[in-house]
Scaffold this motif. Structure first.
Motif, PDB file in Angstrom:
ATOM      1  N   GLU A  31       0.697  -1.256   0.115  1.00 32.36           N
ATOM      2  CA  GLU A  31      -0.044  -0.124   0.020  1.00 32.36           C
ATOM      3  C   GLU A  31       0.948   1.185  -0.132  1.00 32.36           C
ATOM      4  N   LYS A  56       1.242   4.190  -2.880  1.00 31.81           N
ATOM      5  CA  LYS A  56       0.712   5.425  -2.833  1.00 31.81           C
ATOM      6  C   LYS A  56       1.977   6.320  -3.340  1.00 31.81           C
ATOM      7  N   SER A  92       2.297   6.511  -7.246  1.00 32.06           N
ATOM      8  CA  SER A  92       1.135   6.964  -7.646  1.00 32.06           C
ATOM      9  C   SER A  92       1.476   8.640  -7.502  1.00 32.06           C
ATOM     10  N   LYS A  93       1.875   8.985  -6.413  1.00 26.61           N
ATOM     11  CA  LYS A  93       2.212  10.367  -5.952  1.00 26.61           C
ATOM     12  C   LYS A  93       3.411  10.824  -7.229  1.00 26.61           C
TER      13      LYS A  93
END
Length: 165
Positions: free
Chosen positions: A46, A50, A53-54
């Motif tokens: 997870e 993230k 993705s950022k």
């Protein structure tokens, strides 16, 4: 070899721990804030998702060239490593050692004494390995902190071995 700690006993694999390389480990935590902030256990997948993705969002919005803020962030992280105090959770090492089914406790051997704690308590231990950017040479190689911070001011020092019983 005095910086090396052995994790042995009722385990499938005995593990040799070298705290001098943990400064490069992504699992390290900042000791100055670890016990004062509330934290949630999140999965590594997870967190990675993230992070990617950022980064992807930033590239789409600003292009592949790193903006000045990202350069400043990297400089701050390098400075933090050189001056910070860090620890690492013991749980990943316990998982890698693969504890046997009949294991019930962890004994922490130091230069002068032994401390025996339950495995449930042991899973929350934090191993401090750096203070002010320097390794713990005088009373190390690690300091052992309980997960509930009950020994925050007086950690177990001069640790030499961990034995699963």
């Amino acid at each position: 070899m005095e910086n090396i700690i052995v994790l042995s006993g009722k385990v499938k694999y005995s593990i040799t721990l070298d705290p001098t390389v943990w400064i490069f480990d992504d699992r390290k935590v900042d000791l100055t804030t670890y016990f004062s902030t509330s934290f949630e256990h999140k999965s590594e997948l997870e967190e990675y998702t993230k992070s990617v993705s950022k980064h992807w969002d930033r590239e789409i919005m600003e292009g592949a060239v790193y903006p000045p803020t990202l350069k400043t962030e990297k400089k701050y992280e390098k400075e933090k490593v050189l001056t910070g105090s860090f620890g690492i959770p013991i749980l990943p090492f316990l998982k890698n050692a693969e504890l046997k089914d009949d294991a019930v406790s962890l004994t922490i051997k130091t230069l002068t004494s032994e401390h025996e704690i339950s495995l449930e308590m042991a899973k929350n231990l934090l191993l401090g390995f750096s203070n002010g950017g320097k390794p713990l040479l005088e009373d190390g190689p690690v300091h052992v902190y309980f997960g509930d911070a009950s020994n925050l001011l007086h950690p177990i020092k001069n640790v030499r071995e961990f034995i699963i019983k």
